[in-house]
Design an enzyme around this catalytic site. Structure first.
Site, PDB file in Angstrom:
ATOM      1  N   HIS A   1       3.094  -6.839 -14.269  1.00 27.45           N
ATOM      2  CA  HIS A   1       2.877  -5.517 -13.673  1.00 27.45           C
ATOM      3  C   HIS A   1       1.780  -5.581 -12.605  1.00 27.45           C
ATOM      4  CE1 HIS A   1       2.646  -1.035 -13.792  1.00 27.45           C
ATOM      5  NE2 HIS A   1       1.400  -1.280 -13.425  1.00 27.45           N
ATOM      6  N   GLU A   2       0.644  -6.146 -12.987  1.00 26.74           N
ATOM      7  CA  GLU A   2      -0.478  -6.210 -12.045  1.00 26.74           C
ATOM      8  C   GLU A   2      -0.185  -7.170 -10.895  1.00 26.74           C
ATOM      9  OE1 GLU A   2      -2.565  -3.995 -12.263  1.00 26.74           O
ATOM     10  OE2 GLU A   2      -2.138  -3.358 -14.321  1.00 26.74           O
TER      11      GLU A   2
ATOM     12  N   HIS B   1       1.464  -5.275  -8.093  1.00 29.65           N
ATOM     13  CA  HIS B   1       0.475  -4.580  -7.252  1.00 29.65           C
ATOM     14  C   HIS B   1      -0.231  -5.568  -6.322  1.00 29.65           C
ATOM     15  CE1 HIS B   1       0.991  -0.850  -9.340  1.00 29.65           C
ATOM     16  NE2 HIS B   1       0.434  -1.248 -10.467  1.00 29.65           N
TER      17      HIS B   1
END
Length: 424
Positions: free
Chosen positions: A21-22, A25
């Site tokens: 997920h990170e 980003h």
């Protein structure tokens, strides 16, 4: 799996779904030219820190998520103020280091009183050195060093807010997007691991054996063929098997199985559950064959669809208040369930990890302050208004939202711990 393996797999599941997920980003922020200051897994105090390039990668104490800190999202570094004495180091006539303390220890530097400084737009610093004002250009990747920490400056064109809305939106959406990609891939892996039912099946195979259930205390193994129960032929009729066992709580039953072409019988006494239905602790499945590439993709898409509907039904109950506190689970319960599923085997753990990744992606897109969905909503409003919203007000909304989420997390975690202590 052994205890050590279960613990390792539980930690790995959390690490993988949060990291992917990170990373979404991080990757799209870097592509947009945004300075990423920190890539963190967890919150709270740092356990481990490593700097690579412009970004510091950290592992933090509280395993409740992660974050990617981009330049311009939070208040930037405290700059030197006019009148403050600093020391600077030059390379190729550009300032590469600005020291704010321990100036007497900074060898090979120019020391002076700040006359003016601009580290975002003009990238210049003017120093009064022994009564004469000297002007210096600052390198766009210069470091400001104070209290043993070095912080890279962020020119305005490296700020999150300086980028077009589409690039900022992509940097935010990429986190949930990567969770969806991971879920799809893992559901595909699960389809490969379990295969697809053969055409016209004629038998049932033992697929799982639960610990501390009657089936774990007799000669049963995964892959055994269930031929009959109490003389009744089972064939491929799973409901018939469940019905016979369910109607025999505390009554011994004879189960005839076939293993490697040899038949033998085992006697098991089903244990009644809370509803009085007999359970022996086995799972049975139809014979399978390896899934083709097309079947893998279609099965993965089907599981994504079914799981998404299930998640939204649960979120609907959360919004409408049709739940009790015990229905909610935080990191403690998630870890507990993950460890239980890990004991059932790699296929079940893969499916569970896919579900968690899908849930994390969907949950983060909710328009709740501090979540990615709320940030996307603010960007949408900016696009409609044709001008940015007040950054201080937006930051306050996200701060309050984050505080409320952390409070809810604490309450749920406390309840999970009490439940474990009570042995529920």
């Amino acid at each position: 799996m052994g205890t050590i393996q279960v613990v390792f797999m539980t930690v790995l599941v959390f690490f993988v779904i949060v990291t992917i997920h990170e990373w979404g980003h991080y990757y799209f922020a870097k592509r947009a030219g945004i300075l990423v200051r920190e890539f963190a897994i967890g919150f709270g105090p740092k356990l481990f820190s490593l700097k690579r390039g412009e970004t510091r990668f950290t592992l933090r104490l509280i395993p409740a998520g992660g974050f990617v800190r981009m330049a311009g999202e939070d208040p930037e570094l405290v700059e030197a103020q006019p009148g403050q004495t600093v020391a600077v180091r030059l390379k190729d006539n550009l300032v590469t280091r600005i020291y704010l303390d321990r100036l007497d220890e900074r060898a090979g530097t120019i020391r002076g009183e700040v006359d003016s400084i601009d580290l975002e737009h003009k990238l210049t610093i003017s120093l009064n050195v022994e009564g004469e004002v000297e002007n210096y250009s600052v390198h766009p990747q210069a470091l400001v060093i104070a209290k043993g920490k070095d912080t890279q400056i962020a020119p305005i064109d490296r700020h999150f807010g300086s980028k077009p809305i589409r690039k900022r939106a992509m940097a935010i959406f990429a986190g949930p997007m990567m969770n969806f990609v991971l879920a799809f891939v893992l559901f595909g892996v699960y389809a490969q691991l379990v295969g697809v039912p053969v055409d016209n099946p004629d038998k049932l195979l033992v697929s799982t054996i639960e610990e501390n259930y009657p089936a774990s205390k007799v000669d049963l193994k995964k892959g055994d063929i269930v031929e009959s129960i109490n003389g009744i032929e089972i064939g491929a009729d799973l409901p018939k098997m469940i019905d016979i066992i369910g109607k025999s709580p505390n009554k011994p039953i004879e189960m005839k199985i076939n293993r490697d072409g040899t038949s033998h019988a085992v006697t098991i006494t089903p244990r009644p559950n809370e509803e009085g239905v007999g359970k022996v602790g086995i799972g049975a499945t139809l014979p399978t064959r390896p899934a083709t590439a097309v079947e893998t993709v279609t099965r993965s898409a089907e599981l994504m669809k079914v799981s998404t509907i299930f998640i939204f039904e649960n979120l609907k109950m959360l919004v409408t208040g049709q739940f009790k506190l015990d229905d909610l689970g935080g990191p403690v319960r998630t870890a507990e369930m993950t460890s239980q599923i890990a004991k059932k085997g790699l296929a079940q753990l893969t499916s569970w990890t896919a579900m968690l990744s899908l849930y994390l992606g969907i949950f983060n897109l909710l328009p709740v302050p501090a979540l990615d969905g709320s940030r996307l909503l603010f960007l949408g409003l900016e696009g409609i208004r044709k001008r940015p919203l007040d950054p201080s007000k937006e930051s306050m909304v996200h701060f309050v939202g984050f505080a409320m989420l952390m409070l809810l997390m604490l309450v749920v975690t406390y309840n999970d711990i009490l439940r474990l202590v009570r042995g529920e």
